[in-house]
Scaffold this motif. Structure first.
Motif, PDB file in Angstrom:
ATOM      1  N   THR A   1      17.387  34.385 -18.177  1.00 38.62           N
ATOM      2  CA  THR A   1      16.653  33.905 -19.362  1.00 38.62           C
ATOM      3  C   THR A   1      15.532  34.863 -19.762  1.00 38.62           C
ATOM      4  O   THR A   1      14.954  34.709 -20.842  1.00 38.62           O
ATOM      5  CB  THR A   1      16.059  32.490 -19.136  1.00 38.62           C
ATOM      6  OG1 THR A   1      15.200  32.513 -17.977  1.00 38.62           O
ATOM      7  CG2 THR A   1      17.157  31.443 -18.936  1.00 38.62           C
ATOM      8  N   GLU A   2      15.209  35.828 -18.894  1.00 38.66           N
ATOM      9  CA  GLU A   2      14.082  36.724 -19.213  1.00 38.66           C
ATOM     10  C   GLU A   2      14.497  38.173 -19.476  1.00 38.66           C
ATOM     11  O   GLU A   2      13.668  39.073 -19.483  1.00 38.66           O
ATOM     12  CB  GLU A   2      13.027  36.630 -18.098  1.00 38.66           C
ATOM     13  CG  GLU A   2      12.450  35.223 -18.041  1.00 38.66           C
ATOM     14  CD  GLU A   2      11.103  35.105 -17.361  1.00 38.66           C
ATOM     15  OE1 GLU A   2      10.899  35.776 -16.343  1.00 38.66           O
ATOM     16  OE2 GLU A   2      10.262  34.336 -17.865  1.00 38.66           O
ATOM     17  N   ARG A   3      15.789  38.378 -19.724  1.00 40.37           N
ATOM     18  CA  ARG A   3      16.248  39.727 -20.085  1.00 40.37           C
ATOM     19  C   ARG A   3      15.870  40.102 -21.517  1.00 40.37           C
ATOM     20  O   ARG A   3      15.684  41.262 -21.828  1.00 40.37           O
ATOM     21  CB  ARG A   3      17.779  39.768 -20.091  1.00 40.37           C
ATOM     22  CG  ARG A   3      18.457  39.887 -18.783  1.00 40.37           C
ATOM     23  CD  ARG A   3      19.959  40.007 -19.061  1.00 40.37           C
ATOM     24  NE  ARG A   3      20.747  39.601 -17.928  1.00 40.37           N
ATOM     25  CZ  ARG A   3      21.668  38.625 -17.961  1.00 40.37           C
ATOM     26  NH1 ARG A   3      21.902  37.965 -19.089  1.00 40.37           N
ATOM     27  NH2 ARG A   3      22.343  38.316 -16.890  1.00 40.37           N
TER      28      ARG A   3
ATOM     29  N   GLY B   1      18.957  30.435 -14.930  1.00 44.02           N
ATOM     30  CA  GLY B   1      18.639  31.701 -14.255  1.00 44.02           C
ATOM     31  C   GLY B   1      17.302  32.282 -14.714  1.00 44.02           C
ATOM     32  O   GLY B   1      17.078  32.442 -15.911  1.00 44.02           O
ATOM     33  N   HIS B   2      16.432  32.583 -13.739  1.00 48.00           N
ATOM     34  CA  HIS B   2      15.128  33.178 -14.068  1.00 48.00           C
ATOM     35  C   HIS B   2      15.359  34.557 -14.705  1.00 48.00           C
ATOM     36  O   HIS B   2      14.876  34.842 -15.801  1.00 48.00           O
ATOM     37  CB  HIS B   2      14.298  33.290 -12.779  1.00 48.00           C
ATOM     38  CG  HIS B   2      12.878  33.695 -12.991  1.00 48.00           C
ATOM     39  ND1 HIS B   2      11.831  33.123 -12.324  1.00 48.00           N
ATOM     40  CD2 HIS B   2      12.332  34.629 -13.805  1.00 48.00           C
ATOM     41  CE1 HIS B   2      10.698  33.686 -12.716  1.00 48.00           C
ATOM     42  NE2 HIS B   2      10.976  34.619 -13.607  1.00 48.00           N
ATOM     43  N   HIS B   3      16.131  35.368 -14.007  1.00 51.52           N
ATOM     44  CA  HIS B   3      16.414  36.714 -14.526  1.00 51.52           C
ATOM     45  C   HIS B   3      17.167  36.646 -15.857  1.00 51.52           C
ATOM     46  O   HIS B   3      16.801  37.312 -16.833  1.00 51.52           O
ATOM     47  CB  HIS B   3      17.227  37.497 -13.491  1.00 51.52           C
ATOM     48  CG  HIS B   3      17.718  38.812 -13.989  1.00 51.52           C
ATOM     49  ND1 HIS B   3      16.967  39.959 -13.924  1.00 51.52           N
ATOM     50  CD2 HIS B   3      18.877  39.163 -14.612  1.00 51.52           C
ATOM     51  CE1 HIS B   3      17.638  40.956 -14.461  1.00 51.52           C
ATOM     52  NE2 HIS B   3      18.800  40.510 -14.884  1.00 51.52           N
TER      53      HIS B   3
ATOM     54  N   TYR C   1       4.114  43.427 -18.809  1.00 49.77           N
ATOM     55  CA  TYR C   1       3.590  42.317 -19.626  1.00 49.77           C
ATOM     56  C   TYR C   1       4.266  41.029 -19.195  1.00 49.77           C
ATOM     57  O   TYR C   1       5.465  40.866 -19.374  1.00 49.77           O
ATOM     58  CB  TYR C   1       3.818  42.587 -21.120  1.00 49.77           C
ATOM     59  CG  TYR C   1       3.006  43.758 -21.594  1.00 49.77           C
ATOM     60  CD1 TYR C   1       1.688  43.584 -21.988  1.00 49.77           C
ATOM     61  CD2 TYR C   1       3.537  45.043 -21.576  1.00 49.77           C
ATOM     62  CE1 TYR C   1       0.914  44.668 -22.386  1.00 49.77           C
ATOM     63  CE2 TYR C   1       2.785  46.136 -21.960  1.00 49.77           C
ATOM     64  CZ  TYR C   1       1.468  45.939 -22.374  1.00 49.77           C
ATOM     65  OH  TYR C   1       0.707  47.013 -22.750  1.00 49.77           O
ATOM     66  N   HIS C   2       3.488  40.135 -18.621  1.00 52.36           N
ATOM     67  CA  HIS C   2       4.031  38.880 -18.087  1.00 52.36           C
ATOM     68  C   HIS C   2       3.917  37.762 -19.137  1.00 52.36           C
ATOM     69  O   HIS C   2       4.714  37.739 -20.075  1.00 52.36           O
ATOM     70  CB  HIS C   2       3.321  38.549 -16.750  1.00 52.36           C
ATOM     71  CG  HIS C   2       3.803  37.299 -16.124  1.00 52.36           C
ATOM     72  ND1 HIS C   2       2.963  36.281 -15.749  1.00 52.36           N
ATOM     73  CD2 HIS C   2       5.059  36.882 -15.844  1.00 52.36           C
ATOM     74  CE1 HIS C   2       3.690  35.294 -15.232  1.00 52.36           C
ATOM     75  NE2 HIS C   2       4.957  35.634 -15.294  1.00 52.36           N
ATOM     76  N   LEU C   3       2.942  36.866 -19.018  1.00 52.92           N
ATOM     77  CA  LEU C   3       2.844  35.756 -19.993  1.00 52.92           C
ATOM     78  C   LEU C   3       2.778  36.227 -21.445  1.00 52.92           C
ATOM     79  O   LEU C   3       3.407  35.603 -22.316  1.00 52.92           O
ATOM     80  CB  LEU C   3       1.646  34.846 -19.663  1.00 52.92           C
ATOM     81  CG  LEU C   3       1.780  33.976 -18.407  1.00 52.92           C
ATOM     82  CD1 LEU C   3       0.505  33.153 -18.196  1.00 52.92           C
ATOM     83  CD2 LEU C   3       2.987  33.044 -18.499  1.00 52.92           C
TER      84      LEU C   3
ATOM     85  N   VAL D   1       8.235  46.680 -18.118  1.00 54.99           N
ATOM     86  CA  VAL D   1       8.868  45.507 -17.503  1.00 54.99           C
ATOM     87  C   VAL D   1       8.121  44.213 -17.818  1.00 54.99           C
ATOM     88  O   VAL D   1       6.982  44.221 -18.292  1.00 54.99           O
ATOM     89  CB  VAL D   1       8.918  45.652 -15.953  1.00 54.99           C
ATOM     90  CG1 VAL D   1       9.760  46.850 -15.537  1.00 54.99           C
ATOM     91  CG2 VAL D   1       7.511  45.729 -15.359  1.00 54.99           C
ATOM     92  N   HIS D   2       8.806  43.094 -17.498  1.00 52.16           N
ATOM     93  CA  HIS D   2       8.188  41.764 -17.588  1.00 52.16           C
ATOM     94  C   HIS D   2       7.479  41.419 -16.278  1.00 52.16           C
ATOM     95  O   HIS D   2       6.392  40.869 -16.280  1.00 52.16           O
ATOM     96  CB  HIS D   2       9.288  40.750 -17.918  1.00 52.16           C
ATOM     97  CG  HIS D   2       8.798  39.339 -17.993  1.00 52.16           C
ATOM     98  ND1 HIS D   2       7.714  38.958 -18.744  1.00 52.16           N
ATOM     99  CD2 HIS D   2       9.260  38.200 -17.402  1.00 52.16           C
ATOM    100  CE1 HIS D   2       7.527  37.654 -18.620  1.00 52.16           C
ATOM    101  NE2 HIS D   2       8.439  37.173 -17.808  1.00 52.16           N
ATOM    102  N   HIS D   3       8.117  41.708 -15.153  1.00 47.74           N
ATOM    103  CA  HIS D   3       7.523  41.442 -13.839  1.00 47.74           C
ATOM    104  C   HIS D   3       7.093  42.762 -13.196  1.00 47.74           C
ATOM    105  O   HIS D   3       7.925  43.513 -12.708  1.00 47.74           O
ATOM    106  CB  HIS D   3       8.523  40.760 -12.903  1.00 47.74           C
ATOM    107  CG  HIS D   3       9.029  39.441 -13.391  1.00 47.74           C
ATOM    108  ND1 HIS D   3      10.340  39.048 -13.273  1.00 47.74           N
ATOM    109  CD2 HIS D   3       8.392  38.414 -14.001  1.00 47.74           C
ATOM    110  CE1 HIS D   3      10.485  37.836 -13.785  1.00 47.74           C
ATOM    111  NE2 HIS D   3       9.327  37.432 -14.247  1.00 47.74           N
ATOM    112  N   GLY D   4       5.783  43.029 -13.221  1.00 48.09           N
ATOM    113  CA  GLY D   4       5.262  44.235 -12.598  1.00 48.09           C
ATOM    114  C   GLY D   4       4.734  43.941 -11.205  1.00 48.09           C
ATOM    115  O   GLY D   4       5.369  43.205 -10.434  1.00 48.09           O
TER     116      GLY D   4
ATOM    117  N   THR E   1      11.478  29.963 -20.402  1.00 47.73           N
ATOM    118  CA  THR E   1      12.250  30.938 -19.630  1.00 47.73           C
ATOM    119  C   THR E   1      11.596  31.148 -18.260  1.00 47.73           C
ATOM    120  O   THR E   1      10.411  30.873 -18.080  1.00 47.73           O
ATOM    121  CB  THR E   1      12.339  32.294 -20.362  1.00 47.73           C
ATOM    122  OG1 THR E   1      11.021  32.821 -20.495  1.00 47.73           O
ATOM    123  CG2 THR E   1      13.005  32.158 -21.715  1.00 47.73           C
ATOM    124  N   GLY E   2      12.369  31.622 -17.295  1.00 43.68           N
ATOM    125  CA  GLY E   2      11.823  31.950 -15.980  1.00 43.68           C
ATOM    126  C   GLY E   2      11.703  30.742 -15.066  1.00 43.68           C
ATOM    127  O   GLY E   2      12.538  29.846 -15.078  1.00 43.68           O
ATOM    128  N   GLY E   3      10.614  30.703 -14.297  1.00 45.26           N
ATOM    129  CA  GLY E   3      10.415  29.624 -13.325  1.00 45.26           C
ATOM    130  C   GLY E   3       9.631  28.479 -13.925  1.00 45.26           C
ATOM    131  O   GLY E   3       8.537  28.174 -13.494  1.00 45.26           O
TER     132      GLY E   3
END
Ligand SMILES: [Zn+2]
Length: 253
Positions: free
Chosen positions: A224-226, A220-222, A98-100, A64-67, A178-180
């Motif tokens: 743009t981060e799909r 959209g945060h979600h 993996y985030h940033l 995932v992107h947001h763990g 992307t995101g916030g």
């Protein structure tokens, strides 16, 4: 085919340059499960719904992107976090997050993938923003009106778009995060672009857009981060010859 979780996480940590990027959460293997990886499920956020979907698919690894384990959040494993983590542990599922590093990657990153969806050229990082690649700039193939860019985003991301656009503004040069990323609107103004695209909006973002004469789009945060984690999963499937399934758990934010 299969790969060990050790091999897979070492490969991803190197590919995504985890050591070089300071972040608000641990990047890499966050929860350890089975040793052999034979089926990966990918998704934006390790929510309960995505964990349950991975279990239903019989996956051994969730990417995932947001763990979990964000800086500033409660350090205890209670409530919502207990439910999510115990579901992973009971089912022996690895959680890789993996985030940033996944926002900024020049090929599989969320920012790069959004640029592809919008057919942006002359893509480069706005160098004043660190880590490099968090805020990007580039050019659309031809000048378009705000309404047309709003429509393009709505079509490509399959959702409604919030727009604040000065009248008769022609848009060629854009910046995006992307995101916030709404806090970067002032750096976008400094980069001298016509429009700024991000996932979320704050009250003050609208005032900056109006007073600094820049078109603003919250897509959209979600939404743009799909595309980062999806592209990364497709790469892993090819590289290791293992099945990878992207699961979209819709989120209006
Ligand atoms: Zn995000």
């Amino acid at each position: 085919m299969s790969v060990s979780i050790q091999q897979l996480s070492t490969y991803l940590n190197g590919l995504l340059r985890v050591q070089e990027i300071t972040d608000y959460c641990p990047n890499g293997l966050q929860v350890e499960g089975r040793r052999e990886v034979t089926h990966i499920v990918t998704g934006v956020t390790a929510s309960q719904a995505l964990v349950d979907a991975a279990i239903a698919q019989g996956a051994d690894t969730l990417l995932v992107h947001h763990g979990y384990f964000w800086k500033g959040e409660s350090q205890t494993i209670t409530g919502m976090k207990k439910k999510r983590i115990s579901a992973l542990l009971k089912n022996d599922i690895n959680l890789l997050a993996y985030h940033l590093p996944l926002d900024v990657h020049p090929e599989y990153g969320n920012n790069r993938q959004l640029a592809k969806l919008l057919n942006v050229h002359q893509v480069k990082a706005v160098s004043s923003v660190k880590p490099v690649g968090v805020l990007m700039e580039g050019e659309l193939p031809s000048p378009i009106k705000g309404e047309d860019l709003k429509q393009l985003l709505a079509t490509q991301l399959s959702r409604e778009i919030l727009m604040e656009c000065p009248q008769n503004k022609e848009i060629t040069r854009i910046a995006w995060c992307t995101g916030g990323g709404q806090g970067f609107i002032e750096q976008a103004v400094e980069a001298n672009v016509d429009a700024f695209i991000t996932g979320e909006v704050s009250e003050q973002t609208i005032h900056v857009a109006r007073e600094m004469d820049i078109a603003f789009f919250a897509a959209g945060h979600h939404a743009t981060e799909r595309y980062g984690v999806k592209a990364l999963g497709e790469h892993l499937s090819e590289h290791f010859d293992i099945p990878v399934t992207f699961i979209d758990i819709p989120n209006p934010a």
